[in-house]
Each structure stands twice: as C-alpha cells, then as structure tokens.
Enzyme design. Structure first.
Site, short mmCIF file in Angstrom:
data_model
loop_
_atom_site.label_atom_id
_atom_site.label_comp_id
_atom_site.label_asym_id
_atom_site.label_seq_id
_atom_site.Cartn_x
_atom_site.Cartn_y
_atom_site.Cartn_z
N LYS A 1 -27.87 -20.27 -32.57
CA LYS A 1 -28.95 -19.34 -32.22
C LYS A 1 -28.85 -18.04 -33.01
O LYS A 1 -29.88 -17.40 -33.29
CB LYS A 1 -28.92 -19.08 -30.71
CG LYS A 1 -29.32 -20.30 -29.89
CD LYS A 1 -30.68 -20.84 -30.32
CE LYS A 1 -31.16 -21.97 -29.45
NZ LYS A 1 -32.51 -22.44 -29.85
N TYR B 1 -23.55 -23.79 -29.80
CA TYR B 1 -24.93 -23.49 -29.47
C TYR B 1 -25.25 -22.02 -29.76
O TYR B 1 -26.26 -21.69 -30.38
CB TYR B 1 -25.19 -23.81 -27.99
CG TYR B 1 -26.54 -23.37 -27.50
CD1 TYR B 1 -27.68 -24.12 -27.76
CD2 TYR B 1 -26.70 -22.19 -26.77
CE1 TYR B 1 -28.92 -23.71 -27.32
CE2 TYR B 1 -27.94 -21.77 -26.32
CZ TYR B 1 -29.04 -22.54 -26.60
OH TYR B 1 -30.27 -22.13 -26.16
#
Length: 201
Positions: free
Chosen positions: A101, A97
C-alpha cells in the site's frame, strides 16, 4: 527450479493476467486503481498486489484521472525495495500488505510527477468492518467508497488536484517515503524489471 524462482515466475504470470484483465475493462476517461490483497500464500502474491496497478498505469491509454487505493497501514512501514519480493525476510502477511500500500501511494505520486495533465492521487478508505477489517473496525463502511468516487468524478476544486493523499475527503500527509522521488524512480525500475513493462515518462 528453487522456490524463490518458482514464486517469481508465478508472480510474473499473475501480474500479466491481472494487468491484461484490468486493461480490457477499465474506462479511459477515469481509471480507479485498487491494490489486490496480499494473502498468506507468500511472495508469489506480493508483486501482483502492486503489479496490477503498475501494469495498468503503464499500459493503458493515459486517462484524465488516476485514483490509487492505499491503506492507513502504509504509515507504519518502510518501502523495503531491497527485498520487495520477500526473498530475504521471514514472511509477514500484514507487513507485506502494508508495504504494497505504500508502494501504491509511491506509484500514484510518480505518475503525478511524470504526467502533466493527469490528476493522480492516492487515498485510504479507513479501517472498516469487512471480512478483512473484522467486525470491530471503527470506521464507517458507508464512507469507505466515497473519497475514491469523489476523486474520480468530482468537479470540486479540492478534488481537482494531483499528487495528494486523502482520507474521508480531506487531505492527509502520507508516509514521507511516498514522496521520495528517488524511491519512486527505483520502485518503477524494479516493477519494470519484474514485469518487462516500462512506465512511460
């Protein structure tokens, strides 16, 4: 077909579906791009987290502003472009994750560099008490959406910039890798190879 090939194929289908759905619904004046959450299902969902933003950027009629949603977690990872689909590393959902980002911020700054006349920025909304953030998250949920809306529509000169990173209406330094031009171009090339769609110059 082995698991990696199957996951790669599923990722490609998911990216196409996500990108096309966003393409039909997004306005052309201002486009807000948000990265999908990478779940524990593994590498089949790593690229869709970035790919939805990449495909929309590549396919949509060029807007006046682009706003990419990053995360504070991106400060603590490397881009790891040699293994963007987690084929070599042991799966870690939190790290995947965070890397996605960082990739979102890299894409924002690549668009800012390539496209004059488009204001392209990235931001982090803070660690807020959502299902994902948990009840102990310290940031104010009521402020989480404000910066992206401000970047999308504000006439304030502070919002009419490009290639910047924000946190709660203030400029912030991103992970230095986000501004690395060579990494940006390599990321765009990898996304193009996976999706079959080239990012316009």
């Amino acid at each position: 077909m082995n698991n990696h090939s199957r996951n790669h194929r599923h990722a490609s289908f998911a990216v196409e579906a996500i990108g096309q759905a966003m393409l039909w619904t997004a306005p052309y004046e201002v486009v807000a791009l948000v990265g999908a959450f990478v779940t524990g299902l593994g590498c089949a969902l790593v690229f869709p987290a970035l790919g939805s933003a990449y495909l929309l950027t590549a396919l949509i009629e060029r807007p006046k502003r682009l706003v990419y949603l990053s995360s504070g977690m991106h400060h603590h990872v490397d881009a790891n472009l040699d293994d963007i689909l987690w084929k070599e590393r042991r799966w870690n959902g939190s790290s995947a994750y965070a890397e996605s980002k960082l990739h979102d911020a890299m894409l924002a700054f690549a668009a800012a560099r390539r496209w004059t006349g488009v204001l392209s920025n990235a931001l982090e909304p803070g660690w807020v008490p959502t299902k994902m953030g948990g009840p102990g998250a310290p940031d104010d949920l009521g402020k989480a959406h404000i910066t992206q809306a401000w970047l999308a529509v504000s006439d304030n000169p502070e919002a009419q910039v490009t290639g910047k990173y924000f946190y709660h209406l203030k400029r912030m330094k991103p992970n230095p890798q986000a501004y690395d031009v060579a990494l940006q171009d390599r990321l765009a090339a990898i996304c193009a190879e996976i999706s079959g769609v080239t990012l316009p110059t």
